[in-house]
Design a protein around this motif. Sequence first.
Motif, short mmCIF file in Angstrom:
data_model
loop_
_atom_site.label_atom_id
_atom_site.label_comp_id
_atom_site.label_asym_id
_atom_site.label_seq_id
_atom_site.Cartn_x
_atom_site.Cartn_y
_atom_site.Cartn_z
N VAL A 2 0.85 -1.19 0.00
CA VAL A 2 0.00 0.00 0.00
C VAL A 2 0.89 1.24 0.00
CG1 VAL A 2 -1.89 1.22 1.15
CG2 VAL A 2 -1.72 -1.28 1.34
N ASP A 7 1.09 4.83 0.42
CA ASP A 7 0.19 5.76 1.09
C ASP A 7 0.72 7.18 0.91
OD1 ASP A 7 -1.90 6.66 2.59
OD2 ASP A 7 -1.46 5.43 4.34
N GLY A 16 -4.03 6.62 5.80
CA GLY A 16 -4.62 5.39 5.29
C GLY A 16 -4.60 4.25 6.27
N ARG A 43 -2.99 4.31 -2.14
CA ARG A 43 -3.98 4.80 -1.17
C ARG A 43 -3.90 6.32 -1.12
NH1 ARG A 43 -6.10 8.00 2.63
NH2 ARG A 43 -3.92 8.40 3.15
#
Length: 451
Positions: free
Chosen positions: A32, A34, A39, A109
């Motif tokens: 992910v 971010d 997030g 994200r």
Amino acid sequence: MGRGRLAELPPVRAVPAEQVADALAGTPTVVVLDDDPTGTQTIRDLPVLTRWSADDVDWALAQGTPAFFVLTNTRSLGPDDAAARTREVVRTCLDAARRAGVEVVFASRSDSTLRGHFPLETDVIADETGAPDAVVLAPAYTDAGRVTLDGVHWLRDGDELTPVAESEFAADATFGYRSSRLADWVAEKSGGAVTDVAEVRLDDLRAGPPTLPRAQVVVLDALVDDDLRAAVLAILAAERDGARYVYRVGPSFVRARVSQPEQPPIADDELRGAVGRGHGLVVVGSHVGRTSRQLEHLAARRDLARVEIDVPRVLDGDDGHLEHVASQVLERLGTSTTVLATSRTLVTGRDEAESLEIARRVSAALTGVTARVVAADPPAYVLAKGGITSSDVATVSLRADRAWVRGSLLPGIVSLWAPTSGPPLVVFAGNVGGDDALADVVDRLEAAACA
């Protein structure tokens, strides 16, 4: 578009997190990326990296979790720098995954109110990983009332819905926009280059297992996490059959994708073990109206010290001012909760680039003072208010290269990080929570720190 109210909707189709967990067996690890630390608000017990050396990524992959976060902080950068950083992180993660013999997929994200570098970041991921079958666009953040219905993204307050383009967030000096229908927003943000957008509507998600349509971008409706879990099952099924996706998502999708259910906030006894003793430092950089109101309510509820950085003096290069501010904070932390904030009048530039440069200079002043304070006498905790502020505090002030996300302090919002060294960090987005949320969180933290 105007405000609306929730009409009669199909009943929620229950999709338990355990069903997603069963489907995750043998699936790739989700990296992910971010663009600010917020997030992590919906999840717990996942690693987060604020730097991305090969050793750091190796460490994250070795934890065996279904996902890990890499804090890129690209929302604070201009487009060229954001693209370069995203490319560097993706390449490092791909190399580490090859060494470890594991497969990874990437989630970009970003903000649930649609601010950020899109489609730039997903384009860079696609360049490095190979063209995906689609970009899955799911900005919903159900805990904070950011939902998608009939392809339109809304801010939800009870049963009332406000199109996101009519909110203060759409007027952002750097990432503003005009469209609430996500298909139109994609076309707007891509300069008309991406118009092949399909929608997976709530009726499809709740009627039974949906099938993902073919398109450059696939928009997911979502009012509750069950809707997202239904979509995740369809995504995982398609990926098992060879489809490849890049995810552009808000916080709730990540929780659904790693099979975590909605969870209660961290219990008081766990919180007492997580924070230090004494008083905490609240660092405020966010300028949205919600943050200003939360500060007013905090000051009305608690006897606290407030030290302010004068932004015009920072922009004039007055370093002596920052030394004086750091001394004031250290003095006052000994006896009370202390708020370190920038002056509340927002200073912007003549264009996007100048506004970003001003924001970077102000953030550098705020994090520099915080770093001096933490080095001299670490507080019981540091609470960072604002997404970019949280990122800069984590990376610059605390040098928290690696951390674990331990959970939230309010339902689905405000996450507690446990860095592998240094004081605990509370990540509090500028645009979430009611007017009393900041006061409620500080009450919990101070009770734990002074127990």
